[in-house]
Design an enzyme around this catalytic site. Structure first.
Site, PDB file in Angstrom:
ATOM      1  N   ASP A 239      59.978  39.189 -29.673  1.00 45.84           N
ATOM      2  CA  ASP A 239      59.734  38.111 -28.716  1.00 45.84           C
ATOM      3  C   ASP A 239      60.550  36.887 -29.075  1.00 45.84           C
ATOM      4  O   ASP A 239      61.707  37.013 -29.497  1.00 45.84           O
ATOM      5  CB  ASP A 239      58.233  37.795 -28.661  1.00 45.84           C
ATOM      6  CG  ASP A 239      57.758  37.581 -27.240  1.00 45.84           C
ATOM      7  OD1 ASP A 239      58.064  36.514 -26.693  1.00 45.84           O
ATOM      8  OD2 ASP A 239      57.110  38.480 -26.679  1.00 45.84           O
TER       9      ASP A 239
ATOM     10  N   HIS B 157      55.963  31.792 -26.106  1.00 47.75           N
ATOM     11  CA  HIS B 157      55.636  33.152 -25.684  1.00 47.75           C
ATOM     12  C   HIS B 157      55.315  34.057 -26.868  1.00 47.75           C
ATOM     13  O   HIS B 157      54.295  34.750 -26.897  1.00 47.75           O
ATOM     14  CB  HIS B 157      56.792  33.733 -24.875  1.00 47.75           C
ATOM     15  CG  HIS B 157      56.468  35.043 -24.224  1.00 47.75           C
ATOM     16  ND1 HIS B 157      56.806  36.251 -24.785  1.00 47.75           N
ATOM     17  CD2 HIS B 157      55.841  35.335 -23.058  1.00 47.75           C
ATOM     18  CE1 HIS B 157      56.398  37.235 -23.998  1.00 47.75           C
ATOM     19  NE2 HIS B 157      55.814  36.696 -22.944  1.00 47.75           N
TER      20      HIS B 157
ATOM     21  N   SER C  92      52.533  40.768 -19.457  1.00 51.02           N
ATOM     22  CA  SER C  92      52.994  40.384 -20.789  1.00 51.02           C
ATOM     23  C   SER C  92      51.838  39.960 -21.674  1.00 51.02           C
ATOM     24  O   SER C  92      51.977  39.899 -22.889  1.00 51.02           O
ATOM     25  CB  SER C  92      54.003  39.230 -20.686  1.00 51.02           C
ATOM     26  OG  SER C  92      55.185  39.649 -20.063  1.00 51.02           O
TER      27      SER C  92
END
Length: 1065
Positions: free
Chosen positions: A243, A274, A440
Site C-alpha cells: 500500500d 490509506h 478496499s
C-alpha cells in the site's frame, strides 16, 4: 579545329552529366531498397553499455503528454525483460550486454531491498526510435521469457463527496490520466454512499442513519473476541501490506517489523492514510478501532507514491522480496480491468505458489456487472466484495462474473466471499480513528480474519496445513449465504470467522469444488441459471467451477469426471467436461457443458445427481504415497419441454470484442469518465437486466460463442446481434442470408456509432507506453455489419445521433447511435429529428451557424423471404452500464414481429412505409480503418472458422451445419445483393469487386504482434520500407533509359551527317 574540339568535348559533357545523374538516382534507390527504417538509428559499433541507477521510472505528469494534434517525440521507455531463471541482477545485465550488441538501450539498476536477492527480471530503458528492434532482439534470446512495457498502476483515493464529484478513475472528462488504465479501486468516506440502489433486488436502501447510533466495531461482528479469549491474536504471522506505507512510531501498532519503500520517493511514511487505515483494520490495537490480529507482524511495502502511482516493476520486486522473506499473508487493495498484464498476473501465480495467501479487493465499480478487478478475479487469490451492516451488497461492490473466458466459455464465480465494507473504523495517519467505506476496506477485514485464523494453527505445522487453497476452503465452506444477492454478487457469502475456525481445527488436506452445489431451484442465489431451465435442442449451458487443491501446489485430475444421476430421469442429461490438465497453483477449473438429449424433448421435472472427479498431488515431505482426494459437485437442474421456435432467441457473443486487449471505445460518447468497453457485453454482465426482461416476457435466450455456421437456424425464432465489433466469415454471411430467406429466421440488429474522424479524434497518447492508443472500432463495426446486411439492401451510416424521441407515447433516449442509409422499398422506417455530433456533423453545424436537427432514419423493419429483419442504430438502451432510458418495451415489440410476425400498429403504420428505397452510394458508406492491425483483436480475421465447446456437442471442432468450408481464413466477401427497386426476392449475382478488393486490403496485414511488446493500436505502415524507394528506382531507370535513347539518336545523326559531308567531298 579548336572550335570543333570544344564542341566535341561539350556535347558529351552534357550527355554524360545527365547520365551520371540518373545513374546516381538508381544507385541511391538500390541502397534504399536494402534499407530498413527500424534500423535507421542503430549503429553496429562497439557496444557502449551504460547503467542507469534508478529506484524506479520517474513519474510523468499529465501535462507532458502531447495533445491529439501533436506527434510526440518518442522518448526512452522502460521495459521489463523476464528471464527463465533466477540469477543476480548483474548476471542478467552481463548476459544482455553480451548477446545484444546494439546501441539505444541501458540497464536500469534498481536500488531496493530486493537487490540482495536473485531476481528473474530486469528493467531496461529503450530509446523510442529503436524500440521495436531491441524488443524483438531481447525476446529471441534463449534465456529470456518475454519483454513487456513497465506498466503503471494508479489509484485515486476518493475523498469526501463533493457536489458533482464522483468516482475518479483512469479517465476524467474523456481524457486519460497519467499511468496505466485503472478502475476506481479505492475507498471513500462513509457519506460518499449516502444512498444506493441494490440492482438485483430492485429495492432502494437508505444509509443516512448510523446503525446503533454509533460506529460499529467490525471485529465484534465477527466474534474475534472469542478467539482472543483463547489466546489467538495473530502471533508469529507475517502480514505483508502492499500500500502507501506506514509511520514507524504509530501508536496503534505494537508489532511493525519492517517498512520497505519500492517507489521513487525517498520516504517510508504514509502521507495519504490509506496504508495506515488498512493496517489498522488488520492489526490495530486502539480501543476505538480495533484490528483483528493485534499481534500480527506488520511488513509495510510502500508500493504507491503520494500521487497513488506505481509500476509493474515495483510490484515484481516487492513480490520477489515477499517470497524471499517468507510472508504468510498479503493484502492488496488495488486492481484494474487488465487481466492480460502477464508479468503481474504470472508473478501473482508464483507468489501464491510459494504459499503466500493473497487477499485482494474485487473492485469499486458496482453496481455494474462484469466489473471484477485483477488480481482479485484470479482463482488463486481470495477476492473480496463489500456488504453493509444489513447484509446487503454494497452499491459500490463490483459484480461478477469473470470475463477472461468469454466468448467460448463462461465466467467463474467471483467474489469468493464478502465482508463488511461500509463505515468501517480504522486508524488515521498519525493517531485517532476514522470510518471509511469500499472494497478496499472489506479486503483488509478478510485479511485480518485470515491472520487470526493462521495463528490458530501451531507455527510448526502451518506450512503443512495452510496454503491459499486450504484457507479459501475454510472461508467459503464456513461463509454464511445471504438471502438476497446471487452467487456472482456474494460468492459463498459473508465471512464467518468462527465457522472457518471450526473447519481449520480439524482440517485435513483435500481437494474440493467451489461452488459445491448448482441448484436451479434456489433463486435468486443461483441466478442466472435458476431463471432459465434446461430443455432439449438448446445450446449447452456452461457452469464454470473452481477446483481448490489443499493437498499441494500442483495437482492432476486422475481420470475424466463422471456424471452420477440420482434416478433414471438423470440419463436424459448429456454432459461433457473441460478441465485443467494441471491444477496449479493450488487451483484449477472444471467447466460443465450440459445438454438435454432429444428423447427429453417433452420431459418436465428436476434432474438431480453428482459430478465426481479425483484429484491427486505428489506426496508431501515425509510421505511415501501420493495424496488423493475425491471431489463432488451436486447438480439439481430444472428441465422443461422444448419451447416453440418462436420463443427461442439466440444471442451472438462470438462477434464481440472487449478491452483488454483492444481499445474498444464506449458506446455512449456522453460518458466521459469510463471510455472503455470492458464489461464483457454478455447476457449475464452488462445486459443482465435485458436478459431478465426477456425471461419475464416468456422468451428463452441462448448464447452463441462460435460463428453462425455453428447453430441450426430452424430451431430459433430470432438471432439477436447487439453492439458487435468483429468481422464476419464469408460463410457466415452466406449462411445467414439463406437462414433468413429460406429457413425463416428472424434477425434483430442493435448497432452503435461508427465514424472514422471521431475515432481519430478519440485517440490519446499513453505516457506509460509512449504510444498512441487508437480505437479499434467505433461503438459497433458498421462496415462489417453492412457486409452482413448487404444481401438485404440494408446499411448503416456514420452519423453520431443524440436526442430524445417517443414512439406510441413512450419516451426513449438515442445516445450516440447511428443512422440507416440503405433500406429497401416496402420496408417500414422510423425517422426522428436528432443532432449529428460526428466530426462532419459538427462542421456542418458551424457552417450553418447553429445546431441543426434533421430527421434521421433509426429504426427499420422488413419482411424478406420467409424471415423478418429489424435494425436499430443504438444499443445503449439495452446496456445496463451507462443506460439513460431502457428500450425493453421496444425490443419486445420488435421480437414479437421477427419471431412471431405480430405487427404493432404504430411500428407498422402506413405513414412510415417506404414508397422508394433509401439509398447511399457505395463510396459514401462508412469504410474500414486501414491504420489499425485488426487481426490482433479479431476472432475472425486471420483465423479459421471452427465451432468450439460452446456450441452443440455434435459440431464441436467442426465447421458447423451444412457448411461447405475448406479451412479458409476469413477475407472480406463479395456476395449476391438484392436489387432495391425490383424487390426483396429478386437477386442478382452482382459481385462488388472493387469494394471487395478494398476490403481485402484493409485486412492484408495479419501480423499478430506480441501483447505488451508492441504499441497498442500502433498504425500499420503498409509497405513503407520498400514502396517509395521502388518508385524512385523505377523512375531512375526510366530516366536512364530515356537519356540513353537520346544519346543513341544523336550518335546516329552525327554519323549520318558525317557520311554526307565526306560524300560531297
Amino acid at each position: 579545329m579548336a572550335r570543333h574540339a570544344f564542341e566535341l568535348t561539350m556535347i558529351p559533357f552534357r550527355v554524360i552529366s545527365k547520365f551520371h545523374l540518373s545513374l546516381l538516382v538508381v544507385l541511391f534507390s538500390i541502397h534504399l531498397l536494402h534499407f530498413k527504417p527500424s534500423l535507421d538509428t542503430i549503429l553496429f559499433s562497439p557496444f557502449q553499455n551504460r547503467t542507469v541507477t534508478l529506484d524506479a521510472p520517474a513519474e510523468r505528469s499529465e501535462s507532458s503528454a502531447p495533445t491529439n494534434h501533436q506527434e510526440p517525440q518518442i522518448a526512452r521507455q522502460n521495459y521489463i525483460v523476464r528471464f527463465r531463471e533466477y540469477k543476480r541482477a548483474e548476471d542478467h545485465q552481463n548476459y544482455l550486454a553480451e548477446k545484444v550488441n546494439l546501441q539505444g538501450w541501458e540497464w536500469v539498476e534498481r536500488r531496493n531491498p530486493a537487490a540482495k536477492f536473485p531476481t528473474d527480471f530486469g528493467v531496461v530503458a529503450i530509446e523510442g526510435s529503436v524500440r521495436a528492434v531491441l524488443v524483438e532482439k531481447f525476446g529471441k534470446l534463449e534465456l529470456v521469457k518475454d519483454v513487456s512495457a513497465d506498466l503503471t498502476y494508479e489509484r485515486r483515493l476518493l475523498r469526501k463527496k463533493r457536489k458533482n464529484v464522483g468516482k475518479v478513475g483512469a479517465f476524467v472528462d474523456g481524457k486519460k490520466r497519467p499511468g496505466k488504465i485503472f478502475t476506481a479501486m479505492s475507498f471513500s468516506e462513509e457519506n460518499n454512499y449516502a444512498s444506493a440502489t441494490a440492482a438485483t433486488s430492485n429495492t432502494s436502501i437508505s444509509w443516512k442513519r448510523h446503525l446503533l447510533m454509533q460506529k460499529s466495531q467490525v471485529t465484534s461482528l465477527f466474534g474475534a473476541d472469542v478467539l482472543w479469549s483463547k489466546g489467538y491474536t495473530g502471533t508469529k504471522v507475517k502480514m505483508a501490506i502492499f500500500d502507501t506505507g506506514i509511520r514507524a512510531d504509530h501508536p496503534h501498532f505494537r508489532n511493525i517489523k519492517e517498512r520497505t519503500n519500492w517507489t521513487n520517493e525517498d520516504t517510508l511514511n504514509d502521507n495519504l492514510g490509506h496504508g495506515t487505515f488498512v493496517a489498522g483494520v488488520i492489526a490495530g490495537e486502539d480501543s476505538e478501532c480495533l484490528g483483528f490480529a493485534p499481534d500480527t507482524e506488520i511488513y509495510a511495502f510502500r508500493v504507491f507514491t503520494d500521487a497513488q502511482v506505481s509500476y509493474t516493476s515495483w510490484f515484481l520486486d516487492a513480490f520477489n522480496y515477499a517470497m524471499a522473506t517468507n510472508m504468510d499473508v498479503l493484502n492488496l487493495s488495488i486492481g484494474g480491468p487488465d487481466y492480460l498484464d502477464l508479468p503481474f498476473v504470472e508473478k501473482v501465480w508464483e507468489l501464491t505458489a510459494n504459499n503466500i495467501i493473497m487477499v485482494s479487493a474485487i473492485g469499486n465499480d458496482g453496481p455494474l456487472y462484469g466489473t471484477l478487478n485483477n488480481p482479485a478475479d484470479q482463482s488463486d487469490v481470495i477476492g473480496v466484495g463489500g456488504i453493509d451492516y444489513n447484509d446487503h451488497i454494497a452499491s459500490f461492490s463490483s459484480r461478477g462474473m469473470s470475463t477472461w473466458e468469454i466468448p467460448h466459455g463462461y465466467g467463474r464465480v467471483k467474489p469468493d466471499v464478502v465482508a463488511y465494507g461500509r463505515e468501517i473504523m480504522g486508524s488515521k495517519i498519525s493517531t485517532g480513528c476514522k470510518s471509511l467505506s469500499g472494497t478496499s476496506v472489506a479486503s483488509p477485514v478478510v485479511a485480518g480474519v485470515v491472520c487470526l485464523l493462521v495463528s490458530v494453527i501451531p507455527e510448526g505445522k502451518r506450512k503443512d496445513i495452510l496454503n491459499p487453497a486450504s484457507m479459501k476452503q475454510a472461508l467459503v465452506e464456513g461463509a454464511a449465504k445471504l438471502s438476497g444477492p446471487h452467487i456472482y454478487e456474494q460468492g459463498a457469502g459473508r465471512v464467518d470467522l468462527l465457522e472457518s475456525y471450526e473447519i481449520l481445527k480439524s482440517y485435513q488436506p483435500r481437494a474440493t469444488i467451489f461452488p459445491s452445489i448448482l441448484d436451479y431451484t434456489d433463486c435468486p442465489y443461483s441466478w442466472p441459471f435458476c431463471r432459465q431451465p434446461l430443455y432439449a435442442g438448446a445450446m449447452p449451458v456452461i457452469f464454470n467451477a473452481t477446483i481448490l487443491n489443499g493437498m499441494g501446489v500442483i495437482g492432476y485430475v486422475e481420470s475424466p469426471p463422471t456424471w452420477h444421476p440420482s434416478d433414471e430421469e438423470g440419463n436424459l442429461l448429456s454432459i461433457r467436461f473441460t478441465y485443467s490438465d494441471v491444477i496449479w497453483p493450488w487451483t484449477g477449473y472444471l467447466a460443465i457443458h450440459m445438454q438435454i438429449k432429444e428423447e427429453g424433448a417433452q420431459f418436465s421435472g428436476v434432474i438431480e445427481g453428482n459430478v465426481s472427479l479425483t484429484v491427486y498431488s505428489p506426496p508431501a515431505r515425509g510421505e511415501k504415497g501420493r495424496r488423493s482426494s475425491a471431489c463432488v459437485l451436486h447438480l439439481k437442474l430444472k428441465v422443461v419441454p422444448t419451447p416453440p421456435r418462436s420463443n427461442r432467441v439466440l444471442w451472438d457473443q462470438f462477434h464481440n470484442i472487449k478491452y483488454p486487449p483492444g481499445y474498444i471505445p464506449r458506446d455512449s460518447l456522453d460518458v466521459r469518465n469510463d471510455i472503455l468497453d470492458w464489461h464483457g457485453d454478455h447476457l449475464h454482465t452488462n445486459f443482465h437486466n435485458m436478459f431478465n426482461m426477456l425471461r419475464d416476457a416468456g422468451y428463452y435466450i441462448e448464447t452463441l460463442g462460435s460463428p453462425f455456421t455453428c447453430f441450426d437456424a430452424s430451431l430459433y425464432g430470432t438471432l439477436l446481434l447487439v453492439d458487435l465489433e468483429d468481422e464476419y466469415f464469408f460463410e457466415e454471411i452466406e449462411k445467414l442470408r439463406d437462414d433468413i430467406i429460406n429457413t425463416g429466421l428472424g434477425l434483430i440488429v442493435f448497432a452503435d456509432w461508427y465514424n472514422v474522424d471521431t475515432m481519430v479524434k478519440m485517440r490519446f497518447f499513453d505516457d506509460n507506453t509512449r504510444s498512441w492508443w487508437t480505437p479499434v472500432s467505433g461503438g459497433s463495426n458498421i462496415p462489417a455489419l453492412n457486409d452482413l446486411l448487404a444481401p438485404f439492401g440494408i446499411a448503416f451510416g456514420d452519423k453520431i445521433l443524440n436526442g430524445d424521441f417517443s414512439i406510441d407515447g413512450e419516451q426513449f433516449r438515442y445516445a450516440s447511435g447511428t443512422d440507416i442509409v440503405r433500406f429497401p422499398r416496402g420496408g417500414y422506417v422510423h425517422s426522428f429529428p436528432f443532432l449529428d455530433s460526428s466530426e462532419s456533423g459538427a462542421t456542418q453545424n458551424v457552417l450553418s451557424s447553429g445546431m441543426i436537427k434533421a430527421d434521421s432514419p433509426i429504426l427499420g423493419l422488413l419482411a424478406v423471404g420467409g424471415g423478418r429483419i429489424a435494425v436499430y442504430g443504438d444499443s445503449n438502451c439495452l446496456d445496463s452500464s451507462h443506460m439513460v432510458t431502457n428500450c425493453y418495451s421496444l425490443l419486445k415489440k420488435i421480437l414479437d414481429y421477427t419471431s412471431k410476425n405480430i405487427k404493432d400498429s404504430v411500428l407498422f403504420s402506413d405513414s412510415v412505409r417506404l414508397d422508394k428505397p433509401l439509398f447511399l452510394e457505395e463510396n459514401q458508406l462508412p469504410s474500414r480503418r486501414t491504420d489499425v492491425n485488426f487481426s490482433f483483436y479479431s476472432a475472425v480475421v486471420g483465423n479459421q472458422l471452427i465451432c468450439r465447446t460452446d456450441s452443440r456437442f455434435e459440431v464441436w471442432d467442426t465447421q458447423g451445419y451444412g457448411s461447405q468450408v475448406k479451412g479458409r481464413h476469413r477475407r472480406l466477401p463479395g456476395y449476391s445483393v438484392i436489387d432495391l427497386e425490383r424487390g426483396l426476392n429478386y437477386t442478382t449475382n452482382n459481385m462488388n469487386k472493387s469494394d471487395d478488393k478494398n476490403n481485402d486490403k484493409s485486412l492484408q496485414n495479419n501480423d499478430l504482434g506480441v501483447i505488451y511488446n508492441d504499441d497498442i493500436d500502433n498504425p500499420v505502415i503498409v509497405a513503407s520500407h520498400w514502396l517509395v524507394p521502388a518508385i524512385v528506382a523505377v523512375s531512375g531507370l526510366l530516366l536512364l533509359w530515356s537519356f540513353w535513347r537520346i544519346r543513341q539518336k544523336r550518335r546516329r545523326r552525327r554519323k549520318g551527317s558525317g557520311s554526307g559531308r565526306f560524300a560531297n567531298l
